[in-house]
Scaffold this active site. Structure first.
Site, PDB file in Angstrom:
ATOM      1  N   CYS A  89       9.362   7.059   0.537  1.00 24.78           N
ATOM      2  CA  CYS A  89       8.578   8.360  -0.842  1.00 24.78           C
ATOM      3  C   CYS A  89       9.498   9.378  -1.375  1.00 24.78           C
ATOM      4  CB  CYS A  89       7.782   7.819  -1.193  1.00 24.78           C
ATOM      5  SG  CYS A  89       6.946   8.572  -2.698  1.00 24.78           S
ATOM      6  N   HIS A 129       5.204   2.232   0.374  1.00 22.40           N
ATOM      7  CA  HIS A 129       4.876   3.094   1.404  1.00 22.40           C
ATOM      8  C   HIS A 129       4.096   2.452   2.799  1.00 22.40           C
ATOM      9  CE1 HIS A 129       4.131   7.409   0.135  1.00 22.40           C
ATOM     10  NE2 HIS A 129       4.117   6.728  -1.058  1.00 22.40           N
ATOM     11  N   GLU A 183       3.169   3.139   5.985  1.00 22.29           N
ATOM     12  CA  GLU A 183       1.970   3.394   6.172  1.00 22.29           C
ATOM     13  C   GLU A 183       0.985   3.322   5.461  1.00 22.29           C
ATOM     14  OE1 GLU A 183       4.357   4.804   4.064  1.00 22.29           O
ATOM     15  OE2 GLU A 183       2.991   6.953   3.362  1.00 22.29           O
TER      16      GLU A 183
END
Lengths: 790, 272
Positions: free
Chosen positions: B97, B232, B234
């Site tokens: 990002c 993302h 994660e």
């Protein structure tokens, strides 16, 4: 006689001739200095200074004005109120704090006394929660007002040493299609306010990396002149690191942004009505937001906490340095000495009183033992955050402020924190609304469509997606669920890596009911907040109360406040849900009139295992749909009446003992994994809840109204479908769990009313077995999602 | 390299806010990851002590000027030579990002001829405009060059969330076709936005959430050791992070984003 005399010093400092002032002049001083004190309070100040045999400085008067403002001191909630029946000594103690005191649950760690309420969570961690109001600034400058509201409440969480982990926001706007011609000058159009407020909240939360996980948006005509902005924040902290123990000799360290003229007289502005002139007069009262500064501040503060270097912390909100230093000293029975010239400024030329009361954002105050000072300064330097010692705590109970070697203020703290009690009159008058009569429509499909597309029910997706609700990667149950963005009843956060325990966040707000009776509005808010929490599996609920009311000096406004407070006691006690924190906003009055009294109840629950959380979308064709809870002919204030232009009288009530028992049973059913989906019945009643479950899950439903448990009088399909009776749920249970579920629910009012089906239609059969609703899920979803722009 | 010898640096500056959950992913894989402030690293001059570098998401320095621009310049100004060596030695660099924006602003991506002096691409303001937080699907395009997706089959569709206001991947208009061809020729195209049935978005919102050219969600450099993506991973690591994990059956323990971190660790483990 001259009221003000400039002192012969190389900066701006005035002595105010209070000792010789008569009543008229006292009020003149209060007005001219913008401190908002009434005559009684000004006289108390006068008496204090006659005892001291001197006149006050402008710094001193400003400090008192800030500390005694409605915003800082909550005089209405702490004052005496005469009602036709009795005299109430402190609404706060009589109704709000009393619930918590009487319930006295062992898991409440710190309530009301701090920047945020603290409750026990897990493994030595506590959850901190706070909800703020930021109505006045948002009316003047929607973006800045809402952004600094968010920033402010996040600092409240930092102010108890907690790490902010989730935000909530509940907003009230005027109708977005409000006629421009009807707008008084100085009032901004609801659409402009709406866009600005939403952007402001997103700007702050997103930039700081705190997920915005829960909220609501409500539209009401009275919000045209009085926008409602509630900003909430939840935090988490290791309890063994919580310290609020300032000692004499500790250094007062100001950390964060520089101080400027933005945010002068924010609290006095927030404690007055909005007028046509608010825009020009009070624009400087709105602060400027810088979320990145606060993100860095957060890092430095949590590190200072983890290393155990500070002795106390508080945020700089209303009243700026003046309130923070005074409150911190007072809390630990210290005094404080401040050298004002040390405060880092945005630009030169500010008068001492301006520096002292400015509410510039992203600032906090720490007290630090001398031996730790160097380390603390290094930590802040490492994060590129300014940290400055501005003074020292003493043992004399006195607030002393110097500027360039000149004493500019010296006040006894006990005087500052014991303002004269206000005495106000309250008288609630029951409005004379009537129950409307209109014929029952034969087919209700059209009404269901109209309801899901009405602004208070329609999807808020365009707003929710502008907020990051995923950052930190801990959002287990999101505000928008699954592929169709279904409206979950509560958010679930899993804050600890090594525990499955979750925090459940929900809210309740029903201003429409308050137009009929604020007592039942408050009862309904509490019920709604608790049942939303229950729907997903939350329990052990703590409540936060936020009041947005009109001018409390007017007896009818105060009358309705008293009524809602009475309900807060009755129902929070009944649900066994203590209040842990709250905030009030008064004087929400504009040229268009007072705000509709708006109580927000935020509920913070826990769920032992987030893997057992339940979402609201239907899961499997063939499953049974149960309705739990009794349906009454309670359509007063309902969205269905509103659709037809009525308000009505039969406002929903709460039968609290039954409700509590029923919610306990639902929790048991969820824990036993009998429940595949669960949704509470609120605005739009049974019809809207069923539609939302159905179109979010992608499967239809067939329901029979004949089976709905109801009072004998109820013989209309529309009333059964759209009544907004409290404490009701729709629950999906697989056939094989039928017996288990029914055994568990024994003693509660419930009934099987239909099934989930394979096709994609919501079909409802009326009391005579005729089909009264037949709606395609795709169309329902489309109406629901596009009403607010999707 | 033995797993316990791996040291991942998760860099941050003021406004970075996805560092903790990024570290959590490495923690879960049993790899040591440290969150390090740029200033601290500059002071210590120890970038080369680390085996991998991650620029996580956030709003570095408020994303003033352009998203990621200040962080990129700050990193280059202070760490230029160490960073060059880091890259030349094939140590992985991941940008998520805001981190992707940094890698593009710093000239590390697409990096057709190595680190470029000026950015060769941009992550422009979303179309439709505004911050947008939602789950998207991306299709894995790499034929094996990208080390961060080695463990993922070509053509596989992954689900991850996006949350940004500036994610529209663009090339200079006049070089668009040329650069795209080079991406394909070098096997630099890693993720493209698609629907759940693996059909490309062809620019259609919200399947392509930001109007990115050619539905580009993530690219690597020609060596495959530098990788940037807007979604993302994660936030798509554990099963309970899925937006609809409550839907029937058992909740998966993990979800798609994990494979990015796994591939990275696997590469490091095999690396000498």
């Amino acid at each position: 006689m001259s009221l003000y005399a400039k002192r012969n010093v190389p900066f701006e400092l005035f002595e105010v001739n209070l000792l010789d002032a008569d009543d008229k002049q006292l009020l003149q001083i209060s007005g001219e200095m913008g401190i908002g004190l009434n005559l009684n309070e000004m006289k108390a100040v006068q008496r204090y200074f006659s005892r001291k045999k001197r006149n006050p400085t402008d710094v001193e008067l400003q400090t008192i004005g800030q500390t005694w403002s409605e915003h800082c001191y909550h005089k209405t909630f702490k004052g005496n109120i005469a009602t036709p029946k009795s005299e109430i000594r402190s609404l706060f103690k009589t109704y709000i704090a009393k619930v918590t005191n009487e319930l006295n649950p062992p898991w409440c760690i710190s309530v009301f006394e701090d920047n945020a309420g603290l409750i026990d969570f897990e493994k030595g961690y506590a959850v901190a929660a706070k909800v703020e109001t930021h109505n006045h600034p948002s009316a003047i400058e929607p973006f800045g007002g809402a952004a600094t509201g968010t920033g402010g409440v996040i600092r409240d969480i930092l102010g108890v040493w907690a790490d902010p982990i989730a935000c909530t926001d509940v907003l009230g706007f005027g109708p977005l299609d409000y006629d421009y011609e009807k707008l008084p000058s100085g009032t901004k159009h609801p659409r402009y306010v709406f866009r600005g407020v939403v952007a402001g909240i997103g700007h702050y939360g997103n930039n700081m990396g705190i997920p915005t996980v829960n909220g609501a948006i409500y539209f009401d005509e009275s919000y045209v002149g009085n926008v409602v902005v509630y900003c909430g924040c939840i935090g988490i902290l290791p309890m063994n690191r919580f310290v609020k123990n300032t000692r004499p000799g500790d250094v007062a360290v100001l950390v964060g942004g520089k101080t400027g003229r933005d945010g002068i007289h924010g609290v006095t502005f927030a404690s007055a009505e909005l007028t046509r002139k608010s825009e020009e007069v009070s624009r400087p009262a709105v602060q400027i937001a810088n979320p990145i500064e606060e993100e860095k501040l957060k890092r430095a503060i949590t590190r200072t906490r983890d290393e155990g270097l500070g002795s106390a912390i508080t945020d700089l909100g209303g009243g700026g340095i003046s309130c923070a230093t005074g409150e911190m000293a007072n809390r630990s029975n210290c005094g404080v000495y401040v050298e004002l010239e040390k405060v880092p400024l945005k630009y030169p030329g500010m008068a001492p009183w301006e520096i002292y009361i400015s509410e510039s954002q992203e600032r906090m105050l720490l007290s630090v033992p001398e031996k730790n000072l160097q380390k603390v300064l290094e930590i802040f330097e490492g994060e590129e955050v300014e940290a400055t010692s501005i003074g020292r705590f003493t043992d004399n109970g006195i607030l002393r402020v110097d500027y360039l070697g000149q004493r500019v203020a010296e006040l006894d703290l006990h005087f500052m924190f014991e303002p004269p009690r206000v005495r106000r009159n309250a008288k609630w008058k029951e409005p004379d609304y009537e129950e409307p009569y209109f014929p029952e429509p034969e087919n209700l499909t059209y009404d269901v469509f109209k309801l899901v597309a009405s602004l208070n029910i329609a999807s808020k997706e365009s707003v929710v997606r502008a907020y990051d609700h995923e950052v930190k990667g801990n959002t287990v149950l999101k505000p928008l669920h699954g592929r169709y963005g279904g409206p979950n009843d509560a958010a679930v956060i899993k804050p600890l890596s090594d525990s499955w325990k979750g925090i459940v966040i929900s809210c309740g707000m029903n201003p429409n009911y308050g137009k009929i009776d604020p007592y039942w509005m408050a009862a309904s808010c509490i019920d709604e907040a608790v049942r939303n929490n229950t729907s997903v599996g939350g329990r052990r609920v703590a409540l936060l109360d936020n009041f947005t009311w009109g001018n409390p000096e007017k007896s009818d406004r105060l009358g309705s406040l008293v009524r809602s407070c009475q309900a807060c006691y009755d129902f929070a006690k009944g649900f066994r849900t203590p209040f842990i924190s709250g905030k009030d906003s008064f004087y929400n009055e504009s040229p268009l009139g007072p705000v509709t009294p708006t109580l927000l109840i935020t509920a913070i629950g826990v769920i032992p295992d987030v893997k057992k959380a339940v979402s609201m979308d239907v899961k499997q064709p063939g499953d049974i749909i149960y309705i739990v809870g009794q349906t009454y002919p309670e359509l007063g204030g309902s969205q269905y009446y509103q659709l037809r232009g009525f308000i009505g009288k039969t406002v929903p009530k709460v039968r609290v003992d039954k409700a509590r028992k029923l919610m306990d049973s639902i929790i048991k059913a969820i824990d036993s994994r009998y429940v595949k989906s669960c949704h509470d019945l609120s605005e739009g009643g049974l019809a809207v809840a069923a539609a939302e479950m159905s179109f979010s899950g992608g499967y239809g439903m067939a329901l029979r109204l004949e089976n709905v448990p109801r009072t004998e009088k109820m013989s209309r399909n529309d009333f059964l479908l759209f009544s907004e009776s409290n404490s009701r749920f729709l629950v999906e249970v697989p056939e094989k769990r039928r017996e288990d579920f029914e055994t568990l629910m024994k003693g509660n009012v419930y009934a099987e009313i239909g099934r989930v089906k394979k096709d994609s239609y919501l079909s409802v059969y009326g009391l005579n077995d005729e089909k009264v609703v037949d709606a395609s899920l795709a169309e329902l979803r489309n109406c629901w999602r596009s009403a607010l722009g999707g | 390299m033995k797993k316990k010898e791996i040291r991942v640096c998760i860099m941050r500056v003021g406004g970075t806010n996805c560092d903790a959950e990024t570290k959590r992913a490495f923690d879960d894989l049993g790899v040591k990851a440290e969150i390090v402030h740029l200033n601290e690293m500059v002071k210590k001059g120890n970038l080369l002590d680390y085996s991998a570098l991650v620029f996580p998401g956030g709003f570095s320095y408020g994303d003033y000027v352009r998203a990621g621009a200040i962080w990129a310049k700050g990193t280059l100004t202070n760490l230029r030579y160490d960073l060059r060596r880091f890259v030349e030695e094939g140590r992985p660099v991941l940008g998520i990002c805001n981190g992707f924006q940094v890698l593009v602003e710093a000239g590390l991506l697409p990096g057709f001829e190595g680190i470029s002096e000026y950015p060769e691409a941009a992550l422009a303001t979303n179309v439709p405009i505004g911050y947008h937080c939602n789950w998207v699907y991306v299709k894995h395009e790499s034929s094996g060059q990208c080390l961060f997706t080695k463990e993922i089959q070509k053509g596989k569709v992954l689900r991850m969330p996006v949350a940004h206001a500036e994610g529209r991947f663009l090339f200079p208009k006049e070089k668009e076709n040329d650069y795209l061809k080079r991406l394909y020729d070098n096997d630099q195209l890693v993720f493209r936005y698609c629907d759940e049935n693996s059909e490309y978005a062809n620019g259609a919102y919200p399947i392509n959430p930001n109007g990115a050219f050619h539905d580009i969600a993530g690219i690597c450099d020609p060596t495959g050791t530098i990788f940037g993506l807007m979604p993302h991973p994660e936030r798509a690591y554990y099963g309970w992070q899925l937006p609809d994990w409550t839907k029937g059956g058992r909740m998966p323990k993990y979800c798609d984003g994990k494979s990015v971190f796994e591939s990275m660790v696997e590469y490091l483990r095999k690396k000498s």
